[in-house]
Design a protein around this motif. Sequence first.
Motif, short mmCIF file in Angstrom:
data_model
loop_
_atom_site.label_atom_id
_atom_site.label_comp_id
_atom_site.label_asym_id
_atom_site.label_seq_id
_atom_site.Cartn_x
_atom_site.Cartn_y
_atom_site.Cartn_z
N ASN A 196 37.05 42.03 42.66
CA ASN A 196 37.73 41.81 43.36
C ASN A 196 37.09 40.17 43.61
O ASN A 196 36.29 39.66 43.00
N ARG A 209 47.30 44.22 39.85
CA ARG A 209 46.14 44.53 38.86
C ARG A 209 46.96 45.05 37.55
O ARG A 209 46.02 44.43 35.90
N THR A 210 48.34 45.32 37.89
CA THR A 210 49.28 44.96 36.56
C THR A 210 49.71 43.62 35.93
O THR A 210 49.50 43.64 34.74
N THR A 268 37.89 50.36 43.02
CA THR A 268 38.66 49.47 41.99
C THR A 268 37.89 48.17 41.33
O THR A 268 36.64 48.09 41.46
N LYS A 269 39.02 47.85 40.41
CA LYS A 269 38.34 46.54 39.34
C LYS A 269 37.99 45.78 40.79
O LYS A 269 38.40 44.87 41.79
N THR A 278 43.33 42.45 46.17
CA THR A 278 42.91 43.08 45.42
C THR A 278 43.18 43.97 44.32
O THR A 278 43.68 43.92 43.03
N SER A 318 43.65 36.84 34.47
CA SER A 318 43.46 36.30 36.12
C SER A 318 44.35 34.64 36.40
O SER A 318 44.65 34.27 37.39
#
Length: 305
Positions: A302, A180-181, A299-300, A176, A188
């Motif tokens: 999952n 992110r970057t 966080t963003k 997860t 995705s």
Amino acid sequence: MKFQPRVKGIMLVIIGSMLWGVSGTVAQYLFQKKGFSPEWLVVIRLLVSGITLLLYAFAKGNQDIWKVWKFKHSRLNLIFFSVIGMLGVQYTYFAAIKYGNAATATILQYLSPVIITCYLAIRTKKVPSLQEIVAIGLAMVGTFFIITKGNIHSISISKLALFWGISSAFAAAYYTLQPRTLLAKWGSTLVVGWGMLIGGLAFSFIHQPWNFTGEWSINSIFAVIFVVLFGTLIAFHCYLESLKYIQPTETSILSSVEPLSAAFLSVLWLHVPLGMLQWLGTVCIIVTVIILSFAKNKTKDNLYL
């Protein structure tokens, strides 16, 4: 029938999460009833899904699928994500199913938000909020009920199932946080497609795709197809599509359908015995996910594949 966008989003995330949960139970059937190995199923799932996702990205023509390899930083991040994150979360999850069952494996993997919360608290040197402390406490209570059935002197699941289940939670936390970057820059579909393909190729050096053990039958063929097609590609597509219509917080909460579907199907189909305290532990961990979905440090979203 035409649905309102919000209703469509809710339906998509529920379908995707249920497919993930059901695919775990189908994998348990393959391991425990048909003698398949987690290693073979992991390598096939990663290779087939990775190639299919990259072909899909190429067919859409939105971007050059090779462009990610032209940047050194992206290359290194993608390799780490593929081997440690993607391959790690896939193998540990299936190993937990083999040595235990799909219900406990999925529930233990859902401890990853707690691990993420603790990691972020340490990294930012901030004391977790009351909301997060309550969630962590609930997760600990839920895990205790699941692995002991309330008896502190015994463990109700095998040590290997517990080890791989907890390992799966840590792998899912890394999965997860680390990309992110990459996700922000490349999207995705491309990142997960390359992650699956590279993870599958790397694992092929350990377990070759043609090195198969198990019993082939009509049922096992359909089971493999379900895990690869419905439990990976279609589930992944539904989950991502849902983000277009509803908020990430709502998606995270609704994805709690996954451990419930795995638990119910394991009990009904494979007759896995789950006691009252284990069901209570399941509810505790699902409530934990819901609480942390609203936490400030969340966080963003999952992605569990």
